[in-house]
Motif scaffolding. Structure first.
Motif, mmCIF file in Angstrom:
data_model
loop_
_atom_site.group_PDB
_atom_site.id
_atom_site.type_symbol
_atom_site.label_atom_id
_atom_site.label_comp_id
_atom_site.label_asym_id
_atom_site.label_seq_id
_atom_site.Cartn_x
_atom_site.Cartn_y
_atom_site.Cartn_z
ATOM 1 N N GLU A 7 0.832 -1.196 0.000
ATOM 2 C CA GLU A 7 0.000 0.000 0.000
ATOM 3 C C GLU A 7 0.865 1.243 0.000
ATOM 4 N N GLN A 8 0.321 2.290 -0.584
ATOM 5 C CA GLN A 8 0.966 3.589 -0.542
ATOM 6 C C GLN A 8 0.894 4.126 0.882
ATOM 7 N N ARG A 9 1.970 4.705 1.352
ATOM 8 C CA ARG A 9 1.976 5.339 2.669
ATOM 9 C C ARG A 9 1.929 6.845 2.494
ATOM 10 N N ILE A 10 1.272 7.527 3.437
ATOM 11 C CA ILE A 10 1.272 8.980 3.429
ATOM 12 C C ILE A 10 2.345 9.458 4.397
ATOM 13 N N THR A 11 3.017 10.515 4.020
ATOM 14 C CA THR A 11 4.001 11.129 4.901
ATOM 15 C C THR A 11 3.263 12.001 5.899
ATOM 16 N N ILE A 12 3.677 11.922 7.149
ATOM 17 C CA ILE A 12 3.031 12.692 8.202
ATOM 18 C C ILE A 12 3.739 14.033 8.327
ATOM 19 N N ALA A 13 3.039 15.112 8.016
ATOM 20 C CA ALA A 13 3.634 16.444 8.052
ATOM 21 C C ALA A 13 3.575 17.055 9.458
ATOM 22 N N GLN A 14 2.557 16.701 10.206
ATOM 23 C CA GLN A 14 2.400 17.241 11.559
ATOM 24 C C GLN A 14 2.899 16.216 12.562
ATOM 25 N N PRO A 15 3.405 16.654 13.691
ATOM 26 C CA PRO A 15 3.907 15.673 14.666
ATOM 27 C C PRO A 15 2.759 14.880 15.307
ATOM 28 N N LEU A 16 2.784 13.569 15.124
ATOM 29 C CA LEU A 16 1.832 12.672 15.770
ATOM 30 C C LEU A 16 2.646 11.648 16.547
ATOM 31 N N TYR A 35 -2.772 1.931 5.614
ATOM 32 C CA TYR A 35 -3.897 1.206 6.209
ATOM 33 C C TYR A 35 -3.429 0.018 7.035
ATOM 34 N N SER A 36 -2.206 -0.461 6.792
ATOM 35 C CA SER A 36 -1.760 -1.673 7.490
ATOM 36 C C SER A 36 -0.478 -1.502 8.304
ATOM 37 N N GLY A 37 0.072 -0.301 8.344
ATOM 38 C CA GLY A 37 1.293 -0.142 9.115
ATOM 39 C C GLY A 37 1.799 1.282 9.146
ATOM 40 N N PHE A 38 2.944 1.462 9.813
ATOM 41 C CA PHE A 38 3.539 2.785 9.902
ATOM 42 C C PHE A 38 5.022 2.682 10.230
ATOM 43 N N TRP A 87 14.959 4.265 13.339
ATOM 44 C CA TRP A 87 13.764 4.032 12.523
ATOM 45 C C TRP A 87 13.189 2.676 12.917
ATOM 46 N N ALA A 88 11.873 2.552 12.900
ATOM 47 C CA ALA A 88 11.231 1.263 13.170
ATOM 48 C C ALA A 88 9.956 1.151 12.338
ATOM 49 N N GLY A 89 9.764 -0.006 11.706
ATOM 50 C CA GLY A 89 8.587 -0.255 10.891
ATOM 51 C C GLY A 89 7.638 -1.205 11.595
ATOM 52 N N PHE A 90 6.363 -0.889 11.577
ATOM 53 C CA PHE A 90 5.339 -1.662 12.291
ATOM 54 C C PHE A 90 4.226 -2.105 11.362
ATOM 55 N N HIS A 91 3.695 -3.269 11.647
ATOM 56 C CA HIS A 91 2.527 -3.823 10.951
ATOM 57 C C HIS A 91 1.376 -3.846 11.946
ATOM 58 N N ILE A 92 0.205 -3.372 11.538
ATOM 59 C CA ILE A 92 -0.977 -3.395 12.403
ATOM 60 C C ILE A 92 -1.532 -4.812 12.417
ATOM 61 N N ILE A 93 -1.633 -5.392 13.611
ATOM 62 C CA ILE A 93 -2.135 -6.756 13.729
ATOM 63 C C ILE A 93 -3.489 -6.837 14.418
ATOM 64 N N ASP A 94 -3.916 -5.736 15.072
ATOM 65 C CA ASP A 94 -5.209 -5.743 15.754
ATOM 66 C C ASP A 94 -5.763 -4.325 15.765
ATOM 67 N N ILE A 95 -6.955 -4.177 15.176
ATOM 68 C CA ILE A 95 -7.591 -2.863 15.134
ATOM 69 C C ILE A 95 -9.098 -3.059 15.132
ATOM 70 N N GLN A 98 -14.144 0.818 14.798
ATOM 71 C CA GLN A 98 -14.158 2.275 14.911
ATOM 72 C C GLN A 98 -12.774 2.848 14.628
ATOM 73 N N ALA A 99 -11.737 2.204 15.154
ATOM 74 C CA ALA A 99 -10.369 2.658 14.906
ATOM 75 C C ALA A 99 -10.017 2.516 13.430
ATOM 76 N N GLN A 100 -10.452 1.453 12.788
ATOM 77 C CA GLN A 100 -10.199 1.247 11.356
ATOM 78 C C GLN A 100 -10.839 2.362 10.544
ATOM 79 N N SER A 101 -12.069 2.715 10.904
ATOM 80 C CA SER A 101 -12.774 3.783 10.213
ATOM 81 C C SER A 101 -12.035 5.116 10.380
ATOM 82 N N ALA A 102 -11.592 5.406 11.602
ATOM 83 C CA ALA A 102 -10.859 6.653 11.861
ATOM 84 C C ALA A 102 -9.542 6.678 11.094
ATOM 85 N N LEU A 103 -8.834 5.562 11.069
ATOM 86 C CA LEU A 103 -7.574 5.465 10.337
ATOM 87 C C LEU A 103 -7.807 5.720 8.851
ATOM 88 N N GLU A 104 -8.829 5.112 8.290
ATOM 89 C CA GLU A 104 -9.135 5.294 6.871
ATOM 90 C C GLU A 104 -9.495 6.743 6.567
#
Length: 121
Positions: A7-16, A35-38, A87-95, A98-104
């Motif tokens: 999947e395409q990742r979006i770059t985060i411009a604001q600090p989260l 949608y599946s990681g960060f 740097w660390a890469g993560f895969h979402i394994i449980d969501i 409601q959280a999925q909807s917010a992420l999308e």
């Protein structure tokens, strides 16, 4: 290095910031998100294969959906060019649903911003 992302990742411009739910310690700051990681930028190394329950406070989504709670697994970690950052890469394994909807919603809103800025350059 081959990019194996599906999947395409979006770059985060604001600090989260991302927090460990169990310890309330900051894990790091989001660099990019899909949608599946960060990917995080952290001040401490994180071991691959480690699993976390984490929380991210999103913006640009309804107030009741801003605290995004998810289970993630660290897939890889590497030092950055700065001696105290990693740097660390993560895969979402449980969501949850409601959280999925917010992420999308968050990714879709920021993908449009990214595409608009790309087309205007």
């Amino acid at each position: 290095m081959n990019d194996r992302r599906k999947e395409q990742r979006i770059t985060i411009a604001q600090p989260l910031e991302v927090y460990d739910v169990h310890t309330e310690h900051k894990l790091g700051s989001l660099v990019d998100l899909s949608y599946s990681g960060f990917m995080l930028l952290t001040t401490q190394p994180i071991s691959p294969n480690r699993i976390f329950q984490c929380r991210i406070h999103l913006t640009d989504v309804p107030k009741e959906e801003r605290a995004l709670n998810l289970g993630v697994e660290c897939l890889w970690a590497t030092p950055s060019n700065a001696p105290t950052l990693f740097w660390a890469g993560f895969h979402i394994i449980d969501i949850g649903n409601q959280a999925q909807s917010a992420l999308e919603q968050f990714i879709d809103a920021h993908s449009e911003d990214y595409q608009a800025s790309e087309s205007s350059t």
